[in-house]
Design an enzyme around this catalytic site. Structure first.
Site, PDB file in Angstrom:
ATOM      1  N   CYS A   1       0.825  -1.212   0.000  1.00 36.21           N
ATOM      2  CA  CYS A   1       0.000   0.000   0.000  1.00 36.21           C
ATOM      3  C   CYS A   1       0.860   1.262   0.000  1.00 36.21           C
ATOM      4  O   CYS A   1       1.955   1.284   0.491  1.00 36.21           O
ATOM      5  CB  CYS A   1      -0.892   0.023   1.229  1.00 36.21           C
TER       6      CYS A   1
ATOM      7  N   ARG B   1       4.599   0.897  -5.865  1.00 39.87           N
ATOM      8  CA  ARG B   1       4.496  -0.041  -4.741  1.00 39.87           C
ATOM      9  C   ARG B   1       3.500  -1.151  -5.026  1.00 39.87           C
ATOM     10  O   ARG B   1       3.422  -2.132  -4.308  1.00 39.87           O
ATOM     11  CB  ARG B   1       4.124   0.710  -3.454  1.00 39.87           C
TER      12      ARG B   1
ATOM     13  N   TRP C   1      -3.000  -2.425  -1.773  1.00 43.54           N
ATOM     14  CA  TRP C   1      -2.579  -3.698  -2.363  1.00 43.54           C
ATOM     15  C   TRP C   1      -3.276  -4.751  -1.531  1.00 43.54           C
ATOM     16  O   TRP C   1      -2.973  -4.946  -0.353  1.00 43.54           O
ATOM     17  CB  TRP C   1      -1.061  -3.832  -2.272  1.00 43.54           C
TER      18      TRP C   1
ATOM     19  N   ASN D   1      -1.271   0.675   5.987  1.00 42.56           N
ATOM     20  CA  ASN D   1      -0.399  -0.196   5.198  1.00 42.56           C
ATOM     21  C   ASN D   1       0.087  -1.276   6.147  1.00 42.56           C
ATOM     22  O   ASN D   1       0.705  -0.979   7.162  1.00 42.56           O
ATOM     23  CB  ASN D   1       0.786   0.580   4.616  1.00 42.56           C
ATOM     24  N   GLY D   2      -0.229  -2.535   5.831  1.00 41.72           N
ATOM     25  CA  GLY D   2       0.222  -3.636   6.684  1.00 41.72           C
ATOM     26  C   GLY D   2      -0.881  -4.669   6.843  1.00 41.72           C
ATOM     27  O   GLY D   2      -1.796  -4.742   6.018  1.00 41.72           O
TER      28      GLY D   2
ATOM     29  N   GLU E   1      18.366 -14.498 -12.660  1.00 42.94           N
ATOM     30  CA  GLU E   1      17.809 -13.147 -12.778  1.00 42.94           C
ATOM     31  C   GLU E   1      17.013 -13.010 -14.073  1.00 42.94           C
ATOM     32  O   GLU E   1      15.926 -12.451 -14.109  1.00 42.94           O
ATOM     33  CB  GLU E   1      18.932 -12.120 -12.704  1.00 42.94           C
TER      34      GLU E   1
ATOM     35  N   LYS F   1      12.971 -12.093 -14.377  1.00 40.87           N
ATOM     36  CA  LYS F   1      12.478 -10.947 -15.159  1.00 40.87           C
ATOM     37  C   LYS F   1      11.442 -11.391 -16.186  1.00 40.87           C
ATOM     38  O   LYS F   1      10.402 -10.764 -16.341  1.00 40.87           O
ATOM     39  CB  LYS F   1      13.653 -10.276 -15.859  1.00 40.87           C
TER      40      LYS F   1
ATOM     41  N   GLU G   1       8.178 -12.343 -14.261  1.00 39.88           N
ATOM     42  CA  GLU G   1       7.422 -11.287 -13.570  1.00 39.88           C
ATOM     43  C   GLU G   1       6.921 -10.215 -14.528  1.00 39.88           C
ATOM     44  O   GLU G   1       6.022  -9.456 -14.190  1.00 39.88           O
ATOM     45  CB  GLU G   1       8.240 -10.666 -12.445  1.00 39.88           C
TER      46      GLU G   1
ATOM     47  N   HIS H   1      20.718 -33.682 -15.071  1.00 34.91           N
ATOM     48  CA  HIS H   1      20.186 -34.342 -13.865  1.00 34.91           C
ATOM     49  C   HIS H   1      18.687 -34.206 -13.763  1.00 34.91           C
ATOM     50  O   HIS H   1      18.120 -34.179 -12.670  1.00 34.91           O
ATOM     51  CB  HIS H   1      20.859 -33.740 -12.623  1.00 34.91           C
TER      52      HIS H   1
ATOM     53  N   LYS I   1       6.467  -3.324  -5.551  1.00 33.55           N
ATOM     54  CA  LYS I   1       7.891  -2.971  -5.617  1.00 33.55           C
ATOM     55  C   LYS I   1       8.586  -3.292  -4.305  1.00 33.55           C
ATOM     56  O   LYS I   1       9.737  -3.696  -4.285  1.00 33.55           O
ATOM     57  CB  LYS I   1       8.044  -1.477  -5.913  1.00 33.55           C
TER      58      LYS I   1
HETATM   59  C1  AGP Z   1      12.688  -8.040  -8.669  1.00 38.72           C
HETATM   60  O1  AGP Z   1      12.468  -7.650 -10.020  1.00 38.72           O
HETATM   61  C2  AGP Z   1      11.396  -8.186  -7.920  1.00 38.72           C
HETATM   62  N1  AGP Z   1      10.631  -6.992  -7.988  1.00 38.72           N
HETATM   63  C3  AGP Z   1      11.593  -8.708  -6.505  1.00 38.72           C
HETATM   64  O2  AGP Z   1      12.107 -10.015  -6.618  1.00 38.72           O
HETATM   65  C4  AGP Z   1      12.540  -7.901  -5.601  1.00 38.72           C
HETATM   66  O3  AGP Z   1      13.870  -8.040  -6.045  1.00 38.72           O
HETATM   67  C5  AGP Z   1      12.441  -8.475  -4.177  1.00 38.72           C
HETATM   68  O4  AGP Z   1      11.117  -8.278  -3.719  1.00 38.72           O
HETATM   69  C6  AGP Z   1      13.424  -7.818  -3.199  1.00 38.72           C
HETATM   70  O5  AGP Z   1      13.164  -6.457  -3.122  1.00 38.72           O
HETATM   71  P1  AGP Z   1      14.245  -5.532  -2.360  1.00 38.72           P
HETATM   72  O6  AGP Z   1      15.506  -5.575  -3.173  1.00 38.72           O
HETATM   73  O7  AGP Z   1      13.621  -4.161  -2.340  1.00 38.72           O
HETATM   74  O8  AGP Z   1      14.448  -6.101  -0.986  1.00 38.72           O
END
Ligand code: AGP
Length: 616
Positions: free
Chosen positions: A2, A27, A74, A98-99, A489, A493, A496, A512, A611
């Protein structure tokens, strides 16, 4: 997670709150709302969906107010809907949150037994009614302000979970109440107004004087004054920080999306992380400038990197260089799993929380756990004044600038750069490397921004390649050595952003089990630059081809053998092995961006994602 923004001061328009929420969109959210107090009446407008839905309702709000709040939700408890959107109201009290309130069900039953009727499915509405219940229990005729202070103490003593609250009471038209426990909340200070927000990004265009609230604190804000107390009523005095982020850094500056802008900012992010911390002529590492002020690096004989998501992969990549330069064992730990094991750290262990946002609750809880068990703790973070940094002995900023796109890009390469510098600093402190050896590595480091810049020119060719790949249903990624975390990585990407299933494997693992997945429909992204692992990786590629698998390879310019084996071939400059992972990362970020864009996805705010994940 949020987004929260609040204002108390001379005057604020509906657009103030709306624009503040726009700054917090990254966010992640699925509904939004604004509350404004005007002439003793509370006006609340809420909408499901993106802020554009709320924008249509701004006309129903007063033209200005001296007290108001905004929220992007959120969804945790209760689906995305207008009824579940914040702010929530209970009589003369309006609250946003938020929480997560973990014991909301038992409190909800209590309130219903006391006649409260609920209009939403949220845990936040429980807090609104509980605060109202406490406020109207006033039996010793306190002033509205003193009564509200007492009621908030009662609220926070009864609920469990994580909460950043914004609270307004129509009986107290000049005070904004802010409460922080477990979720981020910052205050903005100026001569004519005070602000609160869940992220600095919402405030920098109004003030750069920022005060970071800490857990178990309550702020009473008026236009001219601020008072902060603990949940126990103890006054708190803390100096604000001056944030260097300019509002312009939060704009797209001509790019179509924040993510594309941030991919292209990777060279400067790396350069800014390096700047002022190494001397490539002498091999001197400036650990003070890096942020080491309290941790006795000379005593460290074990390192744990603790993180989530992309930051976790940055840790896996950095481990190769940290171990090579320091000869110290390095473990990379998933923050969300860290606390489920027996903690074996001690005064010789350095635990490093890697986090772009500095607010990821899993990483925060893990590093606090490590610190309570005696480890030295370091935060490698991008956002200044973060909760994770607050709970570590030292903080090292990566200076990548605000990262707004939900998919982390420039932070990844800057985190790895930062950890390489730290490793050189430890090697210097413990005399593991000579200054000449360190200087040689620094010489390579300073070349990375330039080579990454050159690699960005691949964008247009990758855009064309992406158009051929948008139909894919599943993709494998493989790499060896430092290319393995790059494969991890790249798979994240693609997942997501394009919602295409993707999995990464250490190339040596293919035989394996995963090789059973290979057929003429399966694409495998193979990271095969000319490094120490090239021959073996080429064998993996042959094995895939022999089974009809499709190959998208990233290799070194001029590698005709690899190109012949590939359905799609992306080439990067030949360079020192330490630099190669930085170069192979760039096309994977671009590939995910272009595929997602061609699939019509919101590349800055992919579905279901936030985010900064501030709920466990
Ligand atoms: C990465 O593209 C994602 N948005 C997510 O995995 C992110 O890296 C993860 O939530 C960690 O976030 P932070 O680096 O702000 O702790």
């Amino acid at each position: 997670m949020c987004g929260v923004i609040g204002f108390v001061g001379d005057e604020a328009s509906p657009e103030f709150f709306y624009n503040g929420l726009k700054r917090l969109e990254y966010r992640g959210y699925d509904s939004a709302g604004i509350a404004m107090l005007s002439h003793g009446q509370m006006y609340i407008e809420r909408a499901e969906g993106k802020l554009s839905a709320l924008e249509k309702k701004l006309v129903h709000l007063p033209l200005k107010t001296s007290l108001g709040m905004g929220h992007t939700r959120w969804a945790t408890h209760g689906k995305p809907s207008e009824a579940n959107a914040h702010p929530h109201k209970s009589g003369n009290i309006v609250i946003l949150h938020n929480g997560i309130i973990e014991n909301y069900k038992e409190i909800k039953s209590f309130l219903q037994e006391n006649g409260y009727v609920f209009e939403s499915e949220t845990d936040t509405e429980v807090a609104a009614h509980l605060l109202h219940y406490e406020f109207h229990k006033n039996t010793i005729l306190l002033s509205p302000l003193e009564n509200m202070k007492r009621s908030i103490f009662a609220l926070v003593s009864r609920i469990r979970g994580a909460f950043a609250f914004g609270i307004i009471c129509t009986d107290i038209p000049d005070v904004l109440f802010a409460v922080k426990y477990g979720s981020p909340l910052v205050l903005g200070l100026s001569d004519t107004a005070h602000y609160m927000a869940s992220g600095i990004a919402a405030l920098v265009e109004h003030t750069r004087s920022i005060l970071i609230m800490e857990d178990r604190e309550i702020a009473y804000l008026t236009a001219k004054n601020k008072e902060i107390v603990t949940f126990e009523g103890v006054p708190v005095s803390r100096k604000p920080i001056h944030v260097s982020w300019a509002a312009s850094m939060l704009e797209k500056n001509g790019y179509d999306h924040f993510m594309l802008k941030e991919i292209h900012e990777q060279p400067q992010a790396i350069a800014q992380t390096i700047n002022g911390r190494i001397d490539k002529s002498t091999g001197e590492i400036d650990l003070q400038s890096y942020g080491i002020h309290h941790i006795p690096l000379k005593n460290i004989n074990r390192i744990q990197l603790i993180a989530c998501g992309t930051s976790y992969y940055a840790g896996i990549l950095a481990r190769y260089f940290l171990e090579s330069h320091t000869k110290i064992p390095v473990e990379v730990e998933l923050a969300s799993e860290y606390r489920y094991r027996t903690c074996t750290v001690n005064e010789h262990t350095l635990c490093i929380a890697i986090s772009q946002s500095g607010e990821t609750i899993d990483t925060l809880q893990a590093i606090r756990y490590a610190r309570t068990h005696g480890a030295h703790t370091l935060a490698v973070v991008n956002a200044p004044g973060s909760s994770i940094a607050h709970h570590c002995h030292d903080e090292s900023l990566i200076y990548a600038g605000p990262e707004v796109g939900v998919a982390s890009t420039k932070a990844f390469v800057a985190q790895v750069t930062s950890l390489i510098i730290l490793g050189l600093g430890i090697a210097q402190t413990q005399n593991i490397m000579t200054s000449t050896q360190i200087a040689a590595v620094c010489e390579q480091l300073v070349h990375i921004p330039y080579l990454v810049e050159k690699t960005l020119s691949l964008s247009s060719s990758i855009e064309k390649m992406a158009a051929k790949l948008i139909h894919l249903k599943s993709v494998l990624f493989i790499g060896r050595g430092p290319q393995y975390p790059v494969a991890l990585e790249g798979a994240l990407k693609l997942k997501e952003l394009s919602y295409i299933h993707a999995e990464a494997y250490a190339a040596g693992e293919l035989k394996h089990g995963p090789i059973a997945l290979i057929d003429d429909e399966m694409y495998t992204v193979c990271l095969a630059p000319r490094d120490s692992y090239y021959e073996k990786t080429m064998s993996n590629i042959e094995e895939i081809r022999a089974r009809g698998g499709k190959i998208i390879s990233i290799g070194t310019t001029g590698d005709h053998e690899l190109k012949q084996l590939s359905d799609e071939f992306i080439e990067v400059e030949p360079c020192a092995e330490m630099i190669l992972p930085f170069l192979t990362t760039v096309p994977l970020h671009l590939l995910a961006y272009w595929i997602a864009l061609k699939k019509g996805h919101d590349v800055d705010q992919p579905r279901n994602l936030a985010k900064s994940v501030t709920v466990e």
